[in-house]
Enzyme design. Sequence first.
Site, short mmCIF file in Angstrom:
data_model
loop_
_atom_site.label_atom_id
_atom_site.label_comp_id
_atom_site.label_asym_id
_atom_site.label_seq_id
_atom_site.Cartn_x
_atom_site.Cartn_y
_atom_site.Cartn_z
CG ASP A 198 -4.86 -9.59 3.83
OD1 ASP A 198 -4.67 -10.30 2.82
OD2 ASP A 198 -4.63 -8.37 3.86
CG HIS B 45 -1.98 -1.04 1.20
ND1 HIS B 45 -2.82 -1.25 0.13
CD2 HIS B 45 -2.32 -1.97 2.14
CE1 HIS B 45 -3.64 -2.26 0.41
NE2 HIS B 45 -3.35 -2.72 1.61
CG ASP C 67 -2.98 -8.57 0.73
OD1 ASP C 67 -2.11 -8.90 1.55
OD2 ASP C 67 -3.94 -7.83 1.01
CG HIS D 262 -6.55 -5.15 1.82
ND1 HIS D 262 -6.14 -6.14 2.70
CD2 HIS D 262 -7.56 -4.49 2.43
CE1 HIS D 262 -6.86 -6.06 3.81
NE2 HIS D 262 -7.73 -5.08 3.67
#
Length: 352
Positions: free
Chosen positions: A293, A169, A204, A206
């Site tokens: 995650d 990120h 992931d 995200h």
Amino acid sequence: MKAFFTDEQLLHDPQQFMRLGRISKPADLPTRAHALRDALAARDIELVQPRDYGRAPLEGVHSVDYLDYLETAYALWRALKLPGVEPGIEVLPNLSPYHGGTPGVLRAPCPSPSIVARTGYYISDLSCPIGPHTWRSVLRSAHTAVAAADAVLDSGDAAYALCRPSGHHAHRDRAGGFCYVNNSAAAAQRLRERHGRVAVLDLDAHHGDGTQNIFYARDDVLTVSTHADPSGYYPFYTGYAHERGSGAGEGCNLNLLLPHGAGNELFLQAVDQGLAALRGFAPKALVLALGFDSYKDDPISVLRLDLDAYRRIGEKIGALGLPTVIVQEGGYMVEAIGSALDHFLRGFEALR
């Protein structure tokens, strides 16, 4: 397989995490790294301490002014002297300046020298507190990824970077989502020094928004991200199917969105789509940004993968036969991430 980690990555110990307007227990705990380290030890994979590369490998993917900020922010924050106000225990923003910039294009440095202004400029949310040892931890986490890339360049095989804090990120000049510097991007840039074409495959829960942003206007690095639909999930503002790259990088970015609640089969179908795009690009080396995650019981996930999904993902990546740097990204259920890594490596090594 070589694996890289240093205990200095444990020094970052966040005390605060804002979630839905509440100060919550932090999710990126040092115990995440303990669990992953134990899983590697159970497979007799020795962890090698990366050498100290300094900032140089990061300056290919981050702006100098941003790195200067990260390196000095905590000391400047603690030195703040405002009437009637004591600085908090960690550096956190209270400003959100509007930015309408173009992905892949650097912003100008923050126009104000104020540490308060710079914090709002360079940190996008309240999940990235900077404490007394944060800079050293994030720098050494990046070194772990660079060392894994160097090992892959030497061997032509695969290496694992136990990166913590995570990185996907982190934009060129902005922290967010527990990420300060982009480990996967640093590894890709390192591989790119020898290989003409490199791919980053982000698996992931995200969207890998920082990685997308860094390479968005380049045609030498393909970025593919498989993730939960961001219209109702972090990072919200990017990660959509129409984002395909710009300029020379047009067509070199692919986002594969999953409905919330998706389980193994839908996720693996998306992985297959990503691998098809990767084969079309024909990279000479791969960075796998691997998050756990997406696990069904992860406290911040909206996907529903079980452990067997990671074994099957490992098989698919291992079957590519590419020189591969595996960079650890998310995964916040400490009790499960070690098993998830074990299942992935079992599949990866079976078809390698």
